[in-house]
Write a protein that holds these residues in place. Structure first.
Motif, PDB file in Angstrom:
ATOM      1  N   ASP B  81      -2.525   3.026  -1.003  1.00 11.49           N
ATOM      2  CA  ASP B  81      -3.718   2.338  -1.519  1.00 11.49           C
ATOM      3  C   ASP B  81      -4.803   3.345  -1.892  1.00 11.49           C
ATOM      4  O   ASP B  81      -5.972   3.007  -1.949  1.00 11.49           O
ATOM      5  CB  ASP B  81      -4.230   1.314  -0.499  1.00 11.49           C
ATOM      6  CG  ASP B  81      -4.786   1.958   0.766  1.00 11.49           C
ATOM      7  OD1 ASP B  81      -4.558   3.168   0.984  1.00 11.49           O
ATOM      8  OD2 ASP B  81      -5.455   1.248   1.543  1.00 11.49           O
ATOM      9  N   SER B  82      -4.415   4.611  -2.103  1.00 12.42           N
ATOM     10  CA  SER B  82      -5.420   5.617  -2.474  1.00 12.42           C
ATOM     11  C   SER B  82      -5.721   5.556  -3.965  1.00 12.42           C
ATOM     12  O   SER B  82      -5.131   4.778  -4.699  1.00 12.42           O
ATOM     13  CB  SER B  82      -4.968   7.017  -2.040  1.00 12.42           C
ATOM     14  OG  SER B  82      -5.028   7.099  -0.628  1.00 12.42           O
ATOM     15  N   VAL B  83      -6.636   6.423  -4.386  1.00 11.61           N
ATOM     16  CA  VAL B  83      -7.353   6.176  -5.640  1.00 11.61           C
ATOM     17  C   VAL B  83      -6.463   6.125  -6.885  1.00 11.61           C
ATOM     18  O   VAL B  83      -6.648   5.257  -7.741  1.00 11.61           O
ATOM     19  CB  VAL B  83      -8.546   7.156  -5.788  1.00 11.61           C
ATOM     20  CG1 VAL B  83      -8.086   8.598  -5.848  1.00 11.61           C
ATOM     21  CG2 VAL B  83      -9.402   6.806  -6.975  1.00 11.61           C
ATOM     22  N   SER B  84      -5.478   7.022  -7.009  1.00 15.63           N
ATOM     23  CA  SER B  84      -4.646   7.014  -8.225  1.00 15.63           C
ATOM     24  C   SER B  84      -3.825   5.724  -8.299  1.00 15.63           C
ATOM     25  O   SER B  84      -3.616   5.166  -9.381  1.00 15.63           O
ATOM     26  CB  SER B  84      -3.719   8.229  -8.257  1.00 15.63           C
ATOM     27  OG  SER B  84      -4.476   9.411  -8.232  1.00 15.63           O
ATOM     28  N   TRP B  86      -4.780   2.924  -6.855  1.00 13.45           N
ATOM     29  CA  TRP B  86      -5.757   1.846  -7.093  1.00 13.45           C
ATOM     30  C   TRP B  86      -6.042   1.714  -8.593  1.00 13.45           C
ATOM     31  O   TRP B  86      -6.061   0.613  -9.142  1.00 13.45           O
ATOM     32  CB  TRP B  86      -7.060   2.140  -6.328  1.00 13.45           C
ATOM     33  CG  TRP B  86      -8.071   1.053  -6.486  1.00 13.45           C
ATOM     34  CD1 TRP B  86      -8.148  -0.116  -5.773  1.00 13.45           C
ATOM     35  CD2 TRP B  86      -9.138   1.007  -7.444  1.00 13.45           C
ATOM     36  NE1 TRP B  86      -9.192  -0.881  -6.232  1.00 13.45           N
ATOM     37  CE2 TRP B  86      -9.816  -0.222  -7.250  1.00 13.45           C
ATOM     38  CE3 TRP B  86      -9.583   1.877  -8.446  1.00 13.45           C
ATOM     39  CZ2 TRP B  86     -10.927  -0.586  -8.028  1.00 13.45           C
ATOM     40  CZ3 TRP B  86     -10.681   1.515  -9.221  1.00 13.45           C
ATOM     41  CH2 TRP B  86     -11.347   0.293  -9.004  1.00 13.45           C
ATOM     42  N   LEU B  87      -6.223   2.852  -9.256  1.00 12.29           N
ATOM     43  CA  LEU B  87      -6.520   2.840 -10.697  1.00 12.29           C
ATOM     44  C   LEU B  87      -5.364   2.245 -11.509  1.00 12.29           C
ATOM     45  O   LEU B  87      -5.565   1.719 -12.598  1.00 12.29           O
ATOM     46  CB  LEU B  87      -6.788   4.269 -11.190  1.00 12.29           C
ATOM     47  CG  LEU B  87      -8.108   4.908 -10.761  1.00 12.29           C
ATOM     48  CD1 LEU B  87      -8.069   6.419 -10.963  1.00 12.29           C
ATOM     49  CD2 LEU B  87      -9.279   4.305 -11.534  1.00 12.29           C
ATOM     50  N   MET B 119      -1.151   2.883   3.190  1.00 11.01           N
ATOM     51  CA  MET B 119      -0.794   4.287   3.409  1.00 11.01           C
ATOM     52  C   MET B 119      -1.716   5.179   2.579  1.00 11.01           C
ATOM     53  O   MET B 119      -1.998   4.871   1.421  1.00 11.01           O
ATOM     54  CB  MET B 119       0.662   4.477   2.966  1.00 11.01           C
ATOM     55  CG  MET B 119       1.190   5.882   3.127  1.00 11.01           C
ATOM     56  SD  MET B 119       1.413   6.298   4.878  1.00 11.01           S
ATOM     57  CE  MET B 119       2.185   7.889   4.726  1.00 11.01           C
ATOM     58  N   ALA B 120      -2.155   6.279   3.184  1.00 13.94           N
ATOM     59  CA  ALA B 120      -2.946   7.261   2.434  1.00 13.94           C
ATOM     60  C   ALA B 120      -2.056   7.898   1.374  1.00 13.94           C
ATOM     61  O   ALA B 120      -0.837   7.992   1.546  1.00 13.94           O
ATOM     62  CB  ALA B 120      -3.463   8.328   3.385  1.00 13.94           C
ATOM     63  N   CYS B 121      -2.698   8.339   0.308  1.00 11.53           N
ATOM     64  CA  CYS B 121      -2.043   8.939  -0.858  1.00 11.53           C
ATOM     65  C   CYS B 121      -0.671   9.535  -0.540  1.00 11.53           C
ATOM     66  O   CYS B 121      -0.544  10.425   0.301  1.00 11.53           O
ATOM     67  CB  CYS B 121      -2.937  10.029  -1.435  1.00 11.53           C
ATOM     68  SG  CYS B 121      -2.257  10.799  -2.918  1.00 11.53           S
ATOM     69  N   LEU B 122       0.348   9.061  -1.239  1.00 13.25           N
ATOM     70  CA  LEU B 122       1.724   9.525  -0.992  1.00 13.25           C
ATOM     71  C   LEU B 122       2.052  10.807  -1.753  1.00 13.25           C
ATOM     72  O   LEU B 122       3.172  11.292  -1.685  1.00 13.25           O
ATOM     73  CB  LEU B 122       2.719   8.434  -1.376  1.00 13.25           C
ATOM     74  CG  LEU B 122       2.880   7.271  -0.376  1.00 13.25           C
ATOM     75  CD1 LEU B 122       3.706   6.155  -0.973  1.00 13.25           C
ATOM     76  CD2 LEU B 122       3.518   7.762   0.915  1.00 13.25           C
TER      77      LEU B 122
END
Lengths: 424, 154
Positions: B81-84, B86-87, B119-122
């Motif tokens: 669910d991190s930014v890239s 999300w975008l 999960m933080a950015c994979l």
């Protein structure tokens, strides 16, 4: 154009095994340093190359190594730790190296280990990189069987044992002293500096913590020399750089290019520009904890000095692009949610400040924001900045917030005035 | 009671570190590999085996998000669910999973098959959105692709 870091990498096939890696010139740097160079000469070669840390902070690598106590009365064991915890949102460059050329990683550890007199090496790998884990272990087994690791490497008298340590999560493990606590089997809270790890690190012994990409440059610097390395770059800062682009572009990816390649060239020529119908509004040049850059900055060369002069940091060099179909407030909320969740909770400004920011942004996004919320956010962006927290997590989190409030102020104001998100 | 196999694997890990304590995260992961999560009983036994206080080990276990101190389903879905992501639409993937499985973050399906976690950015941002199911990475996700991915797991 030379691509030393990725010359052996073809993501469509298995990485080179030991024999193929040797045939491509691999392990020559190990042979060279063990037979022709003193540890001090290796460190000097790295210093002369101008290599700077590729993990985000950009600290000069050779200078870092020069702080390690050397000589017969230096404390032992010394440790070399590779930071392969790549968890900065938007960053996927070390994965390319770890999966693509595991023997380069192993060779880099041996060369750097020799320079600092390390007895034991750990590759601190994030859990999610399952393929890299398998490939690294296979490479270590091959290298050990061939005499490149273990006791008395190639009859030189130098010995190094290398382990892979797979993490159990948490972004803060990427902070080097938190990483050391994690390796010791503790909660990954950062340590006070000084003492710096080079003097008192893992179990109180001299330790170097170095990013994957940084280390992978070292064998090439040894083989080809400082002048060659500096010549790879388009600016004053030596070498190539793994640049990445994510977001809604036509061709997201990661490319090894000369250091100092301009932002616009990376985005347009390599990433293919924005997807049809979308316009680029701004970008974070090197992960979630770097300041936004906008149109006026897009001709800036991607190197440490130039990006800093433009008001941001190169960070990891992997850019995250905001398009006009996505909401800047929503993006800010997403990132502050991440930082609030990943705060280790050790110091109060970070532990309490980040959730407060997240709640303010959530309210604005939901249409419940007040006019003075922006002042509160501005105050947080200052108060959680450098100097007020125990480590760099919260100041890093404030970089995209502070610059987002500056460049996308009208979007924040529209949310508050219109009581809701114009994009939803 | 920790099985002989678990105890053997934990003892093997102790050799990689100069202090037994350093192997504690690895030990918890070994328990989890066999039991899917770390129960109170297992935690106390691991602490005794390593030679640290159970409270100390609990402090470590609860710090790391990939050590599960509550039961999880047979398969754990880790949605980035991190930014890239999300975008590029991870919220649509989250809704898609909610529709298909009836669970949101932190929940396990009634039949005990799946647990969904954020999960933080994979580190797979060039193929966002991404998720992992157990040890397998799935990328360039669309809600429509979820059916095939879940079928593959079954």
């Amino acid at each position: 154009m030379e691509r030393p870091l990725t010359q052996n990498i073809d993501r469509g096939r298995e990485p080179l095994g030991l024999k193929a890696y040797e045939a491509a010139g691999g392990y020559q740097a190990v042979r060279k340093v063990l037979t022709e160079m003193t540890p001090e000469q290796v460190t000097k070669a790295v210093k002369d190359s101008g290599l700077r840390g590729r993990g985000g902070a950009g600290f000069p690598t050779g200078l870092k190594w020069s702080f390690v106590p050397m000589g017969d009365d230096a404390p032992h064991p010394k440790y070399l730790v590779c930071n392969a915890d790549e968890m900065e949102p938007g960053t996927f460059k070390d994965r390319v190296l770890l999966e693509g050329d595991p023997h380069l990683m192993v060779e880099s550890m041996i060369v750097a280990g020799y320079a600092m007199g390390a007895d034991v090496g750990y590759i601190f790998l994030r859990w999610a990189y399952r393929l890299a884990d398998r490939r690294l272990r296979a490479a270590i087994a091959e290298a050990t069987a061939a005499g490149y690791l273990g006791d008395n490497i190639l009859g030189s008298g130098y010995s190094l044992t290398l382990h892979v340590h797979v993490s159990a999560g948490r972004y803060i493990c990427g902070e080097e002293t938190a990483l050391l606590n994690s390796l010791e089997g503790r909660r990954a809270t950062p340590r006070a500096k000084p003492p710096f790890p080079q003097v008192s690190g893992l179990w109180g012994k001299p330790t170097i913590v170095q990013n994957v990409e940084t280390l992978c440059n070292v064998p090439h610097v040894i083989n080809r020399g400082a002048d060659w390395f500096r010549g790879l770059s388009r600016t004053e800062e030596g070498g190539t750089k793994l640049y990445g682009v994510s977001g809604r572009v036509k061709n997201p990816g990661c490319w090894e290019l000369p250091m100092g390649t301009p932002i616009r060239e990376i985005v347009e020529e390599h990433a293919g520009g924005m997807q049809d119908g979308l316009k680029l509004r701004g970008l974070l040049p090197g992960g979630a904890s770097t300041d936004f850059l906008v149109e006026e900055h897009f001709d800036t060369p991607m190197d440490y000095t130039s990006i800093q002069a433009a008001g941001s940091r190169m960070g990891t060099g992997t850019m995250i692009l905001l398009d006009d179909g996505n909401c800047p407030v929503g993006m800010a909320l997403n990132m502050q949610n991440f930082f609030a969740r990943e705060s280790c909770g050790w110091c109060t400004p970070c532990r309490d400040g980040l959730p407060w920011i997240e709640k303010l942004l959530q309210a604005i996004e939901n249409g419940d924001g007040h006019a003075d919320d922006l002042d509160l956010l501005d105050a947080h962006a200052r108060d959680l900045g450098p100097g007020n927290t125990f480590c760099a997590l919260a100041p890093g989190a404030m970089e995209p917030l502070h610059s987002g409030l500056k460049f996308f102020r009208q979007d924040f104001e529209r949310h508050i005035a219109g009581k809701g998100c114009p994009w939803s | 009671m920790l099985s002989d196999q678990v105890q053997k694997e934990i003892r093997g890990e102790l050799e990689h570190y100069p202090t037994p304590r350093a192997a504690c995260i690895e030990a918890l992961k070994i328990v989890q590999k066999h039991e899917r999560w770390v129960s109170d009983e297992a935690l106390q036994e691991v602490a005794a085996l390593i030679g640290i206080a159970a409270a100390e080990l609990e402090g470590v276990a609860t710090f790391y998000n990939l050590i599960y101190r509550q039961p999880v389903g047979e398969h754990v879905i880790l949605l980035c669910d991190s930014v890239s992501c999300w975008l590029t639409g991870c919220e649509k993937i989250r809704s898609g999973l909610r529709e298909r499985l009836g669970v949101d973050y932190g929940q396990t399906t009634a039949d005990g098959r799946y647990t969904l976690l954020p999960m933080a950015c994979l580190g797979n941002c060039d193929h966002a959105p991404s998720l992992m199911i157990d040890e397998d990475l799935h990328q360039d996700l669309t809600p429509e692709a979820l059916d095939g991915i879940l079928e593959e797991v079954e």
